[in-house]
Scaffold this motif. Structure first.
Motif, PDB file in Angstrom:
ATOM      1  N   PHE A  86     -41.131  -8.189 -28.361  1.00 33.91           N
ATOM      2  CA  PHE A  86     -39.786  -8.691 -28.639  1.00 33.91           C
ATOM      3  C   PHE A  86     -39.632 -10.102 -28.072  1.00 33.91           C
ATOM      4  O   PHE A  86     -40.323 -10.500 -27.131  1.00 33.91           O
ATOM      5  CB  PHE A  86     -38.713  -7.777 -28.039  1.00 33.91           C
ATOM      6  CG  PHE A  86     -38.643  -7.790 -26.529  1.00 33.91           C
ATOM      7  CD1 PHE A  86     -37.771  -8.635 -25.862  1.00 33.91           C
ATOM      8  CD2 PHE A  86     -39.466  -6.963 -25.773  1.00 33.91           C
ATOM      9  CE1 PHE A  86     -37.709  -8.652 -24.472  1.00 33.91           C
ATOM     10  CE2 PHE A  86     -39.415  -6.965 -24.385  1.00 33.91           C
ATOM     11  CZ  PHE A  86     -38.539  -7.814 -23.733  1.00 33.91           C
ATOM     12  N   ALA A  87     -38.703 -10.839 -28.665  1.00 31.89           N
ATOM     13  CA  ALA A  87     -38.301 -12.142 -28.145  1.00 31.89           C
ATOM     14  C   ALA A  87     -36.919 -12.006 -27.506  1.00 31.89           C
ATOM     15  O   ALA A  87     -36.042 -11.330 -28.058  1.00 31.89           O
ATOM     16  CB  ALA A  87     -38.260 -13.178 -29.257  1.00 31.89           C
ATOM     17  N   PHE A  88     -36.757 -12.612 -26.347  1.00 26.29           N
ATOM     18  CA  PHE A  88     -35.445 -12.670 -25.694  1.00 26.29           C
ATOM     19  C   PHE A  88     -35.038 -14.134 -25.655  1.00 26.29           C
ATOM     20  O   PHE A  88     -35.700 -14.957 -25.031  1.00 26.29           O
ATOM     21  CB  PHE A  88     -35.497 -12.085 -24.291  1.00 26.29           C
ATOM     22  CG  PHE A  88     -34.161 -12.110 -23.573  1.00 26.29           C
ATOM     23  CD1 PHE A  88     -33.000 -11.713 -24.214  1.00 26.29           C
ATOM     24  CD2 PHE A  88     -34.076 -12.538 -22.261  1.00 26.29           C
ATOM     25  CE1 PHE A  88     -31.777 -11.731 -23.559  1.00 26.29           C
ATOM     26  CE2 PHE A  88     -32.853 -12.565 -21.589  1.00 26.29           C
ATOM     27  CZ  PHE A  88     -31.707 -12.155 -22.243  1.00 26.29           C
ATOM     28  N   ILE A  89     -33.948 -14.450 -26.360  1.00 29.62           N
ATOM     29  CA  ILE A  89     -33.542 -15.833 -26.584  1.00 29.62           C
ATOM     30  C   ILE A  89     -32.133 -16.052 -26.053  1.00 29.62           C
ATOM     31  O   ILE A  89     -31.233 -15.226 -26.275  1.00 29.62           O
ATOM     32  CB  ILE A  89     -33.612 -16.160 -28.087  1.00 29.62           C
ATOM     33  CG1 ILE A  89     -35.057 -16.014 -28.586  1.00 29.62           C
ATOM     34  CG2 ILE A  89     -33.095 -17.573 -28.365  1.00 29.62           C
ATOM     35  CD1 ILE A  89     -35.192 -16.017 -30.080  1.00 29.62           C
ATOM     36  N   ARG A  90     -31.952 -17.172 -25.358  1.00 26.49           N
ATOM     37  CA  ARG A  90     -30.633 -17.554 -24.840  1.00 26.49           C
ATOM     38  C   ARG A  90     -30.332 -18.975 -25.316  1.00 26.49           C
ATOM     39  O   ARG A  90     -31.173 -19.872 -25.170  1.00 26.49           O
ATOM     40  CB  ARG A  90     -30.624 -17.490 -23.315  1.00 26.49           C
ATOM     41  CG  ARG A  90     -31.002 -16.130 -22.773  1.00 26.49           C
ATOM     42  CD  ARG A  90     -31.319 -16.151 -21.292  1.00 26.49           C
ATOM     43  NE  ARG A  90     -30.140 -16.434 -20.491  1.00 26.49           N
ATOM     44  CZ  ARG A  90     -30.165 -16.522 -19.152  1.00 26.49           C
ATOM     45  NH1 ARG A  90     -31.298 -16.399 -18.500  1.00 26.49           N
ATOM     46  NH2 ARG A  90     -29.046 -16.764 -18.495  1.00 26.49           N
ATOM     47  N   VAL A  91     -29.142 -19.170 -25.875  1.00 27.38           N
ATOM     48  CA  VAL A  91     -28.722 -20.487 -26.361  1.00 27.38           C
ATOM     49  C   VAL A  91     -27.245 -20.691 -26.049  1.00 27.38           C
ATOM     50  O   VAL A  91     -26.502 -19.719 -25.871  1.00 27.38           O
ATOM     51  CB  VAL A  91     -28.943 -20.630 -27.891  1.00 27.38           C
ATOM     52  CG1 VAL A  91     -30.416 -20.614 -28.246  1.00 27.38           C
ATOM     53  CG2 VAL A  91     -28.184 -19.546 -28.654  1.00 27.38           C
ATOM     54  N   PRO A  92     -26.781 -21.937 -25.979  1.00 30.29           N
ATOM     55  CA  PRO A  92     -25.340 -22.170 -25.844  1.00 30.29           C
ATOM     56  C   PRO A  92     -24.588 -21.587 -27.038  1.00 30.29           C
ATOM     57  O   PRO A  92     -25.075 -21.630 -28.172  1.00 30.29           O
ATOM     58  CB  PRO A  92     -25.229 -23.700 -25.813  1.00 30.29           C
ATOM     59  CG  PRO A  92     -26.579 -24.176 -25.391  1.00 30.29           C
ATOM     60  CD  PRO A  92     -27.552 -23.192 -25.969  1.00 30.29           C
ATOM     61  N   ASP A  93     -23.406 -21.053 -26.767  1.00 28.65           N
ATOM     62  CA  ASP A  93     -22.573 -20.448 -27.807  1.00 28.65           C
ATOM     63  C   ASP A  93     -21.588 -21.502 -28.321  1.00 28.65           C
ATOM     64  O   ASP A  93     -20.564 -21.773 -27.696  1.00 28.65           O
ATOM     65  CB  ASP A  93     -21.815 -19.253 -27.219  1.00 28.65           C
ATOM     66  CG  ASP A  93     -21.011 -18.488 -28.253  1.00 28.65           C
ATOM     67  OD1 ASP A  93     -20.801 -18.997 -29.372  1.00 28.65           O
ATOM     68  OD2 ASP A  93     -20.570 -17.361 -27.944  1.00 28.65           O
ATOM     69  N   MET A  94     -21.909 -22.083 -29.465  1.00 28.85           N
ATOM     70  CA  MET A  94     -21.069 -23.158 -29.986  1.00 28.85           C
ATOM     71  C   MET A  94     -19.716 -22.643 -30.467  1.00 28.85           C
ATOM     72  O   MET A  94     -18.730 -23.386 -30.456  1.00 28.85           O
ATOM     73  CB  MET A  94     -21.802 -23.875 -31.127  1.00 28.85           C
ATOM     74  CG  MET A  94     -23.137 -24.506 -30.695  1.00 28.85           C
ATOM     75  SD  MET A  94     -22.979 -25.597 -29.259  1.00 28.85           S
ATOM     76  CE  MET A  94     -22.090 -26.956 -29.997  1.00 28.85           C
ATOM     77  N   HIS A  95     -19.651 -21.385 -30.885  1.00 29.18           N
ATOM     78  CA  HIS A  95     -18.356 -20.813 -31.294  1.00 29.18           C
ATOM     79  C   HIS A  95     -17.416 -20.739 -30.094  1.00 29.18           C
ATOM     80  O   HIS A  95     -16.261 -21.173 -30.160  1.00 29.18           O
ATOM     81  CB  HIS A  95     -18.567 -19.425 -31.899  1.00 29.18           C
ATOM     82  CG  HIS A  95     -17.310 -18.791 -32.403  1.00 29.18           C
ATOM     83  ND1 HIS A  95     -16.465 -18.060 -31.583  1.00 29.18           N
ATOM     84  CD2 HIS A  95     -16.728 -18.795 -33.633  1.00 29.18           C
ATOM     85  CE1 HIS A  95     -15.435 -17.632 -32.292  1.00 29.18           C
ATOM     86  NE2 HIS A  95     -15.565 -18.058 -33.527  1.00 29.18           N
ATOM     87  N   GLU A  96     -17.907 -20.200 -28.976  1.00 27.99           N
ATOM     88  CA  GLU A  96     -17.069 -20.118 -27.782  1.00 27.99           C
ATOM     89  C   GLU A  96     -16.730 -21.511 -27.254  1.00 27.99           C
ATOM     90  O   GLU A  96     -15.612 -21.752 -26.781  1.00 27.99           O
ATOM     91  CB  GLU A  96     -17.754 -19.298 -26.692  1.00 27.99           C
ATOM     92  CG  GLU A  96     -16.870 -19.090 -25.474  1.00 27.99           C
ATOM     93  CD  GLU A  96     -17.525 -18.280 -24.363  1.00 27.99           C
ATOM     94  OE1 GLU A  96     -16.916 -18.163 -23.289  1.00 27.99           O
ATOM     95  OE2 GLU A  96     -18.659 -17.790 -24.566  1.00 27.99           O
ATOM     96  N   LEU A  97     -17.685 -22.439 -27.346  1.00 20.80           N
ATOM     97  CA  LEU A  97     -17.413 -23.805 -26.905  1.00 20.80           C
ATOM     98  C   LEU A  97     -16.269 -24.418 -27.703  1.00 20.80           C
ATOM     99  O   LEU A  97     -15.329 -24.985 -27.129  1.00 20.80           O
ATOM    100  CB  LEU A  97     -18.671 -24.663 -27.059  1.00 20.80           C
ATOM    101  CG  LEU A  97     -18.473 -26.158 -26.772  1.00 20.80           C
ATOM    102  CD1 LEU A  97     -18.137 -26.391 -25.305  1.00 20.80           C
ATOM    103  CD2 LEU A  97     -19.698 -26.965 -27.182  1.00 20.80           C
ATOM    104  N   MET A  98     -16.342 -24.302 -29.027  1.00 20.61           N
ATOM    105  CA  MET A  98     -15.289 -24.900 -29.865  1.00 20.61           C
ATOM    106  C   MET A  98     -13.943 -24.252 -29.591  1.00 20.61           C
ATOM    107  O   MET A  98     -12.913 -24.937 -29.513  1.00 20.61           O
ATOM    108  CB  MET A  98     -15.675 -24.780 -31.339  1.00 20.61           C
ATOM    109  CG  MET A  98     -16.837 -25.680 -31.732  1.00 20.61           C
ATOM    110  SD  MET A  98     -17.229 -25.652 -33.504  1.00 20.61           S
ATOM    111  CE  MET A  98     -18.032 -24.049 -33.657  1.00 20.61           C
ATOM    112  N   ALA A  99     -13.928 -22.934 -29.423  1.00 21.51           N
ATOM    113  CA  ALA A  99     -12.669 -22.237 -29.135  1.00 21.51           C
ATOM    114  C   ALA A  99     -12.108 -22.689 -27.787  1.00 21.51           C
ATOM    115  O   ALA A  99     -10.889 -22.892 -27.640  1.00 21.51           O
ATOM    116  CB  ALA A  99     -12.903 -20.728 -29.147  1.00 21.51           C
ATOM    117  N   THR A 100     -12.980 -22.870 -26.795  1.00 19.72           N
ATOM    118  CA  THR A 100     -12.539 -23.300 -25.467  1.00 19.72           C
ATOM    119  C   THR A 100     -11.997 -24.716 -25.495  1.00 19.72           C
ATOM    120  O   THR A 100     -10.967 -25.020 -24.874  1.00 19.72           O
ATOM    121  CB  THR A 100     -13.714 -23.209 -24.472  1.00 19.72           C
ATOM    122  OG1 THR A 100     -14.185 -21.856 -24.418  1.00 19.72           O
ATOM    123  CG2 THR A 100     -13.292 -23.655 -23.077  1.00 19.72           C
ATOM    124  N   VAL A 101     -12.665 -25.593 -26.220  1.00 24.19           N
ATOM    125  CA  VAL A 101     -12.217 -26.986 -26.328  1.00 24.19           C
ATOM    126  C   VAL A 101     -10.829 -27.053 -26.951  1.00 24.19           C
ATOM    127  O   VAL A 101      -9.945 -27.768 -26.470  1.00 24.19           O
ATOM    128  CB  VAL A 101     -13.231 -27.815 -27.147  1.00 24.19           C
ATOM    129  CG1 VAL A 101     -12.638 -29.170 -27.534  1.00 24.19           C
ATOM    130  CG2 VAL A 101     -14.510 -28.016 -26.347  1.00 24.19           C
TER     131      VAL A 101
END
Length: 201
Positions: A86-101
């Motif tokens: 399996f691959a375990f991948i972590r990335v910034p959440d652009m949806h949450e970022l835009m909602a927070t902004v």
């Protein structure tokens, strides 16, 4: 002993998820300064031996490639993984970022949160940590694409990983991606029963 490939992990001094305790840690990075075990551009993973690793760990690295290159990187993950890996991948959440902004009425140069490295601006999450890019002069630290939960699921499924489990929180998307359904033992080890198989819609 199971083995995981840490893609773009920079240094073995950086902590990895606790479920990798007892695993052999193979560090792959394009920058030799962190003393990686394998010096390699992740876009060329298909040149490495196939079906070698039990897991691929990729933390905040996939966004450092253009979107079409990220597809190539993921195909490389599928190539080096064993069939039941399996691959375990972590990335910034652009949806949450835009909602927070929007919710906090932030400007692109406003501080989003404080980290151990110092203040993180909105632009740092979008384009890469500006302080490190300027300090190092290293363009590899720049972000070239971004992901939401739905878009990460889509790109994984289209590039060798039909089974995906996801979670979100603290401006991050996490994904466990499989080439075939995980065993009961693996699901328990990763606590996957607490997740539902992800859907893109």
């Amino acid at each position: 002993m199971p083995t995981f490939l840490n893609v773009g992990g920079n240094s073995k001094k950086i902590p990895v998820p606790p479920f990798y305790a007892g695993w052999e840690h193979v560090l792959l990075d394009i920058d030799p300064r962190g003393n990686p075990d394998v010096v390699c551009d992740a876009r060329t993973l298909d040149t490495l031996p196939a079906a070698t690793y039990d897991s691929v760990y990729c933390s905040h690295n996939l966004e450092h490639y253009f979107h079409h290159e990220a597809r190539q990187v993921l195909k490389g993950f599928a190539h080096v993984l064993k069939p039941d890996g399996f691959a375990f991948i972590r990335v910034p959440d652009m949806h949450e970022l835009m909602a927070t902004v929007v919710e906090r009425k932030l400007d692109i140069d406003d501080v989003l949160y404080q980290s151990p490295a110092g203040p993180i601006l909105v632009r740092d999450v979008i384009y890469g940590y500006g302080v490190e890019i300027e300090r190092s002069g290293n363009p590899y630290y720049a972000h070239k694409t971004g992901f939401t939960k739905a878009s990460l699921i889509r790109i994984l499924r289209a590039n060798g990983f039909p089974i995906v489990f996801t979670g979100t929180g603290q401006l991050e998307v996490q994904a466990y991606a499989f080439k075939q359904p995980p065993s009961v033992a693996m699901a328990q080890q990763l606590r996957l029963p607490g997740h539902l198989p992800a859907t893109a819609g």
